[in-house]
Design a protein around this motif. Structure first.
Motif, PDB file in Angstrom:
ATOM      1  N   GLY A  32      34.802  50.313  32.530  1.00 17.62           N
ATOM      2  CA  GLY A  32      33.704  49.942  31.651  1.00 17.62           C
ATOM      3  C   GLY A  32      33.894  48.616  30.955  1.00 17.62           C
ATOM      4  N   LEU A  33      34.945  47.882  31.313  1.00 15.81           N
ATOM      5  CA  LEU A  33      35.196  46.575  30.714  1.00 15.81           C
ATOM      6  C   LEU A  33      34.342  45.519  31.401  1.00 15.81           C
ATOM      7  CD1 LEU A  33      39.081  46.763  30.355  1.00 15.81           C
ATOM      8  CD2 LEU A  33      37.330  47.319  28.652  1.00 15.81           C
ATOM      9  N   LYS A  34      33.913  44.526  30.626  1.00 13.24           N
ATOM     10  CA  LYS A  34      33.058  43.463  31.158  1.00 13.24           C
ATOM     11  C   LYS A  34      33.791  42.129  31.077  1.00 13.24           C
ATOM     12  CE  LYS A  34      28.757  45.787  29.789  1.00 13.24           C
ATOM     13  NZ  LYS A  34      28.346  46.131  31.158  1.00 13.24           N
ATOM     14  N   TYR A  35      33.584  41.313  32.105  1.00 12.36           N
ATOM     15  CA  TYR A  35      34.227  40.016  32.193  1.00 12.36           C
ATOM     16  C   TYR A  35      33.171  38.960  32.500  1.00 12.36           C
ATOM     17  CZ  TYR A  35      38.240  43.109  32.760  1.00 12.36           C
ATOM     18  OH  TYR A  35      39.178  44.106  32.580  1.00 12.36           O
ATOM     19  N   LYS A  36      33.254  37.828  31.819  1.00 14.09           N
ATOM     20  CA  LYS A  36      32.263  36.769  31.962  1.00 14.09           C
ATOM     21  C   LYS A  36      32.853  35.585  32.732  1.00 14.09           C
ATOM     22  CE  LYS A  36      29.330  33.766  29.095  1.00 14.09           C
ATOM     23  NZ  LYS A  36      28.993  33.402  27.683  1.00 14.09           N
ATOM     24  N   CYS A  37      32.051  35.008  33.627  1.00 12.09           N
ATOM     25  CA  CYS A  37      32.513  33.853  34.403  1.00 12.09           C
ATOM     26  C   CYS A  37      31.309  33.040  34.871  1.00 12.09           C
ATOM     27  CB  CYS A  37      33.348  34.311  35.599  1.00 12.09           C
ATOM     28  SG  CYS A  37      32.427  35.320  36.786  1.00 12.09           S
ATOM     29  N   ASN A  38      31.615  31.920  35.562  1.00 16.23           N
ATOM     30  CA  ASN A  38      30.563  31.093  36.156  1.00 16.23           C
ATOM     31  C   ASN A  38      30.329  31.413  37.622  1.00 16.23           C
ATOM     32  OD1 ASN A  38      32.095  28.643  34.182  1.00 16.23           O
ATOM     33  ND2 ASN A  38      30.030  29.391  33.766  1.00 16.23           N
ATOM     34  N   GLN A  39      31.414  31.770  38.333  1.00 16.64           N
ATOM     35  CA  GLN A  39      31.328  32.145  39.745  1.00 16.64           C
ATOM     36  C   GLN A  39      32.243  33.321  40.032  1.00 16.64           C
ATOM     37  OE1 GLN A  39      32.062  28.697  39.207  1.00 16.64           O
ATOM     38  NE2 GLN A  39      30.161  27.697  39.841  1.00 16.64           N
ATOM     39  N   VAL A  40      31.885  34.055  41.083  1.00 23.24           N
ATOM     40  CA  VAL A  40      32.678  35.194  41.540  1.00 23.24           C
ATOM     41  C   VAL A  40      33.011  35.002  43.015  1.00 23.24           C
ATOM     42  CG1 VAL A  40      32.688  37.688  41.987  1.00 23.24           C
ATOM     43  CG2 VAL A  40      31.634  36.799  39.896  1.00 23.24           C
TER      44      VAL A  40
END
Length: 510
Positions: free
Chosen positions: A254-262
């Protein structure tokens, strides 16, 4: 709210994901790697047991022309040793043992050899027409993608040997039945490796060497370089949400991670377990629902003595017997000869049969097969037994590689490596050289990283797809003999006999 952020999030800490992470870090890009398992390595999985300091339950062999793998081995100062095939190999067919020392087993007499050789030659000739990066553009792509390998065999083989040699190769190297897989796909896959001879060969081929200490240590060294604080284990990705310039990746805890690309490096079938916002384009969504993995189990039997060598056998055995569930065996002893062991491969239909057995039933059956193949009761009493069933591995879905049915490659192939906005795709399944192998995983990881670097304006578009310099590996390629290159097919042979008879008749009348 995102609990952590990075420039790029990589899904999967297998070889491809770790390579992509390292390449991006070298260009100053902040990365975070999310891995579903409690370990790095993916399908590279090395363990210890009470008999051996290491055993590769997953990828084990290093090919002669896998230059990226060899570069890593040199960089990390690792040691490789040749796979043992000094003594005779075994071809076991319906209770009969034949010794041989060639790449392919001796199935039948002259006509059988001519037919087998012609089938192998035809396979490579057809494969040579296929572009490595775009097999769907081959001149006969649609025709070849409409039929299975089995249909090709039925149409072109004249003898039992000719029918066996291709089907056996597909079962062993692709862990799928020839009736289940597209002809175009297999032709392309063998082309990415260097041909059907090379994929089946040990010396000079795909099974040439192994690493002292096991293959997973490559991933351990890479994870050391990437940084353990940048790799989060036990975090299966369940949702990828593209929101304007940002991407939010959610893991199973349930943890969220933020980025520009995956960059997603998991097998395609595992990508189908994730959800996406906005939804994937229709063809991408359909693709990941049509890409099964092969079926394989590896079983290891350890002994006090290498009884097979005492009989003049190296440990490699090709098994063609309806009463056996093992398909192939190899010597799995340590390089210094200690911890004598055999590894048995149970593949395709046989693996699915074996899965239905209990572990005890399976072990008894495998050991009984080894006793028959090597004609020794000593095989029945190992000092240790180990097995790995890759079909139950939920974050691989099977092994070694994809097994594309008919119609998939020509319909969906063009989007295999195509990004979906800010989501990019790596993994050995997307490679154009040595697809399905460690070499392919490295190539795909490097390419996916360069796609992201181009999106960030750090490299030009021309630098994304770097041509491979093949000169350094040409000297290592397998060379066919004069007879293998020029021997006639079975129809050609009979045509020559008829012509010879006609000439003899005409000459007798002169």
């Amino acid at each position: 709210m995102a609990t952590q952020s990075a420039d790029v999030i990589i899904v999967g800490a297998g070889l491809s994901g770790l390579i992509a992470a390292r390449e991006l870090q070298r260009q100053g890009v902040d990365v975070l790697v999310l891995e579903a398992r409690d370990r790095v390595g993916g399908r590279m999985y090395t363990i210890k047991n009470k008999k051996s300091p290491y055993v590769d339950l997953g990828a084990a062999y290093i090919g002669a022309t896998q230059k990226r793998v060899w570069k890593l081995i040199k960089e990390f100062d690792l040691k490789a040793f040749p796979t043992n095939e000094k003594e005779d190999l075994i071809y076991y067919e319906q209770g009969r043992v034949k010794r041989f020392r060639t790449i392919f087993p001796p199935v039948g007499g002259l006509l059988s050899w001519l037919d087998m050789n012609n089938m192998l030659r035809k396979f490579d000739k057809m494969g040579a027409e296929i572009p490595l990066d775009a097999p769907w553009k081959a001149p006969h792509a649609k025709d070849w993608d409409r039929i299975t390998v089995q249909q090709f065999i039925n149409k072109n083989a004249w003898t039992r040997a000719g029918r066996y040699i291709i089907s056996d190769s597909v079962r062993l190297n692709n862990t799928i039945g020839p009736h289940e897989v597209s002809l175009l796909y297999i032709l392309w896959h063998y082309r990415t490796v260097g041909g059907i001879h090379l994929i089946n060969a040990t010396e000079g081929g795909a099974q040439e060497c192994k690493l002292v200490g096991g293959n997973q240590q490559i991933c351990h060294r890479l994870s050391d370089q990437v940084g353990h604080d940048r790799i989060i284990l036990g975090s299966p990705v369940v949702h990828i949400n593209q929101m304007g310039n940002d991407v939010i990746v959610t893991s199973l805890p349930g943890l969220k991670y933020k980025c520009n690309q995956v960059i997603v490096t998991t097998p395609l079938s595992i990508q189908a377990k994730m959800s996406y916002s906005p939804p994937l384009p229709a063809h991408r969504n359909e693709l990941i629902q049509r890409v099964p993995m092969g079926s394989v189990m590896k079983a290891f039997a350890y002994y006090d003595t290498p009884f097979w060598k005492e009989k003049g056998f190296c440990g490699s055995a090709n098994v063609n017997d309806k009463d056996c569930i093992i398909t192939y065996t190899m010597d799995n002893s340590a390089p210094d000869g200690t911890t004598p062991a055999l590894v048995a491969f149970i593949v395709a239909e046989n693996a699915r049969r074996a899965i239905l057995m209990t572990k005890e039933e399976r072990q008894q059956r495998i050991l009984a097969d080894l006793a028959k193949v090597f004609d020794s009761k000593l095989a029945l009493s190992p000092t240790h037994y180990e097995e790995m069933n890759w079909s139950t591995e939920q974050y691989s879905g099977g092994c070694y590689f994809l097994a594309l049915p008919t119609g998939v490659l020509t319909t969906y192939g063009p989007i295999l490596r195509q990004p979906v906005d800010r989501v990019y795709f790596g993994g050995t399944e997307t490679a154009t050289q040595w697809a399905g192998y460690m070499e392919g995983a490295i190539q795909a990881g490097e390419r996916a990283a360069r796609q992201v670097l181009h999106a960030k304006g750090k490299i030009s578009e021309e630098e994304v797809e770097i041509p491979d310099n093949d000169e350094e590996t040409k000297s290592k390629r397998l060379e066919l003999s004069f007879m293998e290159r020029h021997a006639p097919s079975v129809p050609g042979f009979f045509g020559m006999l008829a012509l010879t008879g006609l000439v003899a008749t005409l000459c007798s009348k002169l």
